[in-house]
Design a protein around this motif. Structure first.
Motif, PDB file in Angstrom:
ATOM      1  N   THR A  62     -11.072   3.278   9.584  1.00  9.30           N
ATOM      2  CA  THR A  62     -10.322   2.035   9.743  1.00  9.30           C
ATOM      3  C   THR A  62      -9.213   1.910   8.707  1.00  9.30           C
ATOM      4  N   SER A  63      -8.193   1.122   9.052  1.00  9.53           N
ATOM      5  CA  SER A  63      -7.138   0.817   8.087  1.00  9.53           C
ATOM      6  C   SER A  63      -6.555  -0.560   8.369  1.00  9.53           C
ATOM      7  N   ALA A  64      -5.931  -1.130   7.357  1.00  7.16           N
ATOM      8  CA  ALA A  64      -5.274  -2.432   7.483  1.00  7.16           C
ATOM      9  C   ALA A  64      -4.079  -2.449   6.545  1.00  7.16           C
ATOM     10  N   PHE A  65      -3.191  -3.407   6.778  1.00  2.89           N
ATOM     11  CA  PHE A  65      -1.943  -3.480   6.025  1.00  2.89           C
ATOM     12  C   PHE A  65      -1.977  -4.584   4.977  1.00  2.89           C
ATOM     13  N   ILE A  66      -1.342  -4.300   3.856  1.00  3.01           N
ATOM     14  CA  ILE A  66      -1.086  -5.309   2.833  1.00  3.01           C
ATOM     15  C   ILE A  66       0.423  -5.441   2.671  1.00  3.01           C
ATOM     16  N   SER A  67       0.840  -6.501   1.970  1.00  2.00           N
ATOM     17  CA  SER A  67       2.266  -6.784   1.829  1.00  2.00           C
ATOM     18  C   SER A  67       2.705  -6.641   0.377  1.00  2.00           C
ATOM     19  N   SER A  68       3.781  -5.903   0.171  1.00  2.00           N
ATOM     20  CA  SER A  68       4.420  -5.853  -1.145  1.00  2.00           C
ATOM     21  C   SER A  68       5.185  -7.155  -1.366  1.00  2.00           C
ATOM     22  N   GLN A  69       5.151  -7.661  -2.586  1.00  2.07           N
ATOM     23  CA  GLN A  69       5.922  -8.858  -2.921  1.00  2.07           C
ATOM     24  C   GLN A  69       7.341  -8.503  -3.365  1.00  2.07           C
ATOM     25  N   ALA A  70       7.622  -7.197  -3.466  1.00  5.11           N
ATOM     26  CA  ALA A  70       8.950  -6.754  -3.901  1.00  5.11           C
ATOM     27  C   ALA A  70       9.765  -6.157  -2.761  1.00  5.11           C
ATOM     28  N   ALA A  71       9.102  -5.758  -1.675  1.00  4.69           N
ATOM     29  CA  ALA A  71       9.788  -5.088  -0.567  1.00  4.69           C
ATOM     30  C   ALA A  71      10.657  -6.060   0.221  1.00  4.69           C
ATOM     31  N   SER A  72      11.639  -5.524   0.913  1.00  2.44           N
ATOM     32  CA  SER A  72      12.612  -6.398   1.584  1.00  2.44           C
ATOM     33  C   SER A  72      12.768  -6.161   3.078  1.00  2.44           C
ATOM     34  N   PHE A  73      12.139  -5.101   3.638  1.00  2.00           N
ATOM     35  CA  PHE A  73      12.360  -4.872   5.059  1.00  2.00           C
ATOM     36  C   PHE A  73      11.158  -4.191   5.719  1.00  2.00           C
ATOM     37  N   GLY A  74      11.158  -4.286   7.051  1.00  2.00           N
ATOM     38  CA  GLY A  74      10.170  -3.639   7.901  1.00  2.00           C
ATOM     39  C   GLY A  74      10.869  -3.205   9.172  1.00  2.00           C
ATOM     40  N   PRO A  75      10.139  -3.055  10.275  1.00  2.00           N
ATOM     41  CA  PRO A  75      10.779  -2.561  11.492  1.00  2.00           C
ATOM     42  C   PRO A  75      11.618  -3.601  12.217  1.00  2.00           C
ATOM     43  N   TRP A  76      11.342  -4.886  11.974  1.00  2.00           N
ATOM     44  CA  TRP A  76      12.022  -5.940  12.717  1.00  2.00           C
ATOM     45  C   TRP A  76      12.898  -6.786  11.789  1.00  2.00           C
ATOM     46  N   THR A  87      -1.824  -7.740   7.275  1.00  2.00           N
ATOM     47  CA  THR A  87      -2.744  -7.970   8.393  1.00  2.00           C
ATOM     48  C   THR A  87      -3.348  -9.365   8.316  1.00  2.00           C
ATOM     49  N   LEU A  88      -3.846  -9.742   7.153  1.00  2.57           N
ATOM     50  CA  LEU A  88      -4.497 -11.037   6.955  1.00  2.57           C
ATOM     51  C   LEU A  88      -3.507 -12.075   6.446  1.00  2.57           C
ATOM     52  N   GLU A  89      -3.462 -13.233   7.087  1.00  2.00           N
ATOM     53  CA  GLU A  89      -2.544 -14.276   6.636  1.00  2.00           C
ATOM     54  C   GLU A  89      -2.850 -14.722   5.216  1.00  2.00           C
ATOM     55  N   MET A  90      -4.116 -14.769   4.850  1.00  2.00           N
ATOM     56  CA  MET A  90      -4.503 -15.217   3.512  1.00  2.00           C
ATOM     57  C   MET A  90      -3.965 -14.301   2.412  1.00  2.00           C
ATOM     58  N   HIS A  91      -3.497 -13.115   2.783  1.00  2.00           N
ATOM     59  CA  HIS A  91      -2.987 -12.154   1.803  1.00  2.00           C
ATOM     60  C   HIS A  91      -1.499 -12.298   1.532  1.00  2.00           C
ATOM     61  N   ARG A  92      -0.781 -13.032   2.365  1.00  2.00           N
ATOM     62  CA  ARG A  92       0.677 -12.935   2.393  1.00  2.00           C
ATOM     63  C   ARG A  92       1.350 -13.119   1.030  1.00  2.00           C
ATOM     64  N   ASN A  93       0.859 -14.025   0.230  1.00  4.61           N
ATOM     65  CA  ASN A  93       1.522 -14.302  -1.057  1.00  4.61           C
ATOM     66  C   ASN A  93       0.728 -13.811  -2.265  1.00  4.61           C
ATOM     67  N   LEU A  94      -0.296 -13.015  -2.015  1.00  5.21           N
ATOM     68  CA  LEU A  94      -1.106 -12.487  -3.118  1.00  5.21           C
ATOM     69  C   LEU A  94      -0.508 -11.185  -3.649  1.00  5.21           C
ATOM     70  N   PRO A  95      -0.779 -10.849  -4.918  1.00  4.88           N
ATOM     71  CA  PRO A  95      -0.362  -9.538  -5.432  1.00  4.88           C
ATOM     72  C   PRO A  95      -0.956  -8.421  -4.580  1.00  4.88           C
ATOM     73  N   ALA A  96      -0.217  -7.341  -4.434  1.00  3.37           N
ATOM     74  CA  ALA A  96      -0.654  -6.242  -3.570  1.00  3.37           C
ATOM     75  C   ALA A  96      -2.018  -5.700  -3.980  1.00  3.37           C
ATOM     76  N   TYR A 156      10.788  -1.459   0.252  1.00  6.15           N
ATOM     77  CA  TYR A 156      10.004  -0.516  -0.547  1.00  6.15           C
ATOM     78  C   TYR A 156       9.214  -1.288  -1.597  1.00  6.15           C
ATOM     79  N   ALA A 157       7.929  -0.941  -1.773  1.00 10.15           N
ATOM     80  CA  ALA A 157       7.142  -1.559  -2.834  1.00 10.15           C
ATOM     81  C   ALA A 157       7.701  -1.126  -4.184  1.00 10.15           C
ATOM     82  N   SER A 158       7.509  -1.963  -5.186  1.00  9.89           N
ATOM     83  CA  SER A 158       7.994  -1.632  -6.527  1.00  9.89           C
ATOM     84  C   SER A 158       7.104  -0.567  -7.160  1.00  9.89           C
ATOM     85  N   GLU A 159       7.634   0.109  -8.165  1.00 13.98           N
ATOM     86  CA  GLU A 159       6.833   1.109  -8.864  1.00 13.98           C
ATOM     87  C   GLU A 159       5.644   0.451  -9.556  1.00 13.98           C
TER      88      GLU A 159
END
Length: 363
Positions: free
Chosen positions: A176-190, A198-207, A229-232
């Protein structure tokens, strides 16, 4: 099943050079999986092949597997037959993700394709989709699962729904796999990009907190950063995580002794099996500090997330380490050593009976 970290790249939104730089950086911090998308690519097939082959070959030489996100429309658009996946193999992909499913039989047949590609299923559906596929006896070694990501805020999965969907796959032994969100990244496919989790509760949390949570559920093997792109700093923090052992970030109390720091950070902690509703008790550790000097310090109360250590006045309980999970009055026989950071308080619920965990000082 070894747990992995992954990144996402979107060649149509960037350059080959920038993608390579990002891939190399992620590899340095232990990432071994790449998600990329053919759904939003709008270029001639020759250009698509050239760009993707160059990027995937670069990743492959670093030992990173690449999964391509596709749909039935992609087969039609690129004039590819369902009975021959060689186009994706020519690109160098390790597998393809079916954003939209077929009829069950088709997915099962794809697992036997001569290319031996992994077939990644969309996990974000609480229906009998997987059992339908399994009823057609697929090659389970070539079957894996991945949740969706959600670019629009407030549209990510609800936690209970996520658990139900994930259990369907995990109980069948599917990776299994799921997605997390970088707080530094600026783009995706759309064009919309409010984060790609994947989880709404994760959207503003640190990666790193998002990843800790997914792994703590015991239902997710691979954690993939959805946006680029996620930050270093984020890549480094994720790369330093232990995928199998929950490590809680701690803000230290002023005046804490070296002995207390050693108890916190140089020991593995294990919650007792006969659990209390007020605290997580790490009792094995006290056996190693019977002769230690832990002078008493005063504090006002015991609040959720506080970490306390038995001091010299606590007899045989000296050195016992406790994490408060329900507010209590102060106890002069204990010293407050630190506090679990606010963003990670919800992770305390994952430390059940006989669960190992660690503490890490917040930088």
């Amino acid at each position: 099943m070894k747990r992995k970290l992954g990144i996402s790249i979107y060649p149509e939104k960037s350059t080959v050079e920038k993608d390579k730089e990002y891939i190399e950086k992620a590899h340095k911090y232990g990432f071994s999986k790449i998600f990329t998308c053919l759904l939003s690519v709008d270029k001639p097939i020759e250009i698509i092949k050239k760009e993707f082959i160059e990027i995937i070959d670069f990743a492959d030489k670093l030992g990173m597997e690449v999964i391509l996100d596709i749909s039935p429309a992609v087969f039609d658009k690129l004039n590819i037959s369902y009975n021959d996946l060689s186009f994706f193999k020519e690109l160098g992909a390790a597998g393809i993700r079916l954003d939209l499913g077929f009829d069950g039989l088709k997915e099962a047949q794809l697992t036997y394709d001569k290319t031996d590609l992994k077939i990644e299923l969309n996990m974000s559906n609480d229906i009998d989709y997987l059992n339908n596929i399994l009823s057609y006896t697929p090659n389970k070694d070539n079957l894996i699962g991945s949740h969706n990501f959600y670019p629009q805020k407030y549209t990510g999965l609800e936690y209970g729904y996520f658990l139900r969907c994930s259990r369907r796959f995990k109980e069948k032994g599917i990776r299994t796999s799921a997605f997390i969100s970088s707080q530094a990244a600026s783009f995706g496919p759309w064009s919309i990009n409010d984060g790609l989790c994947t989880l709404e509760m994760h959207r503003n949390l640190p990666a790193a907190v998002q990843a800790k949570h997914l792994w703590a559920t015991g239902l997710i093997d691979d954690v993939v950063i959805g946006n680029a792109y996620a930050s270093e700093e984020e890549l480094k923090a994720l790369g330093e995580l232990n995928p199998y052992l929950l490590e809680l970030d701690v803000e230290l109390e002023n005046g804490i002794s070296d002995v207390e720091k050693k108890i916190l950070f140089q020991e593995n902690h294990l919650r007792r099996g006969d659990i209390s509703e007020y605290m997580i008790r790490s009792t094995e550790v006290r056996k190693r500090y019977t002769g230690a000097d832990i002078p008493a310090r005063n504090y006002d109360s015991q609040k959720i997330g506080d970490i306390v250590i038995g001091n010299n006045e606590f007899g045989k309980y000296k050195g016992e380490t406790q994490v408060v999970i329900k507010d209590m009055p102060a106890d002069s026989r204990k010293n407050r050593a630190g506090k679990v950071i606010e963003e990670e308080l919800f992770l305390l619920s994952f430390i059940g009976p006989w669960i190992n965990f660690k503490f890490k000082e917040k930088k």
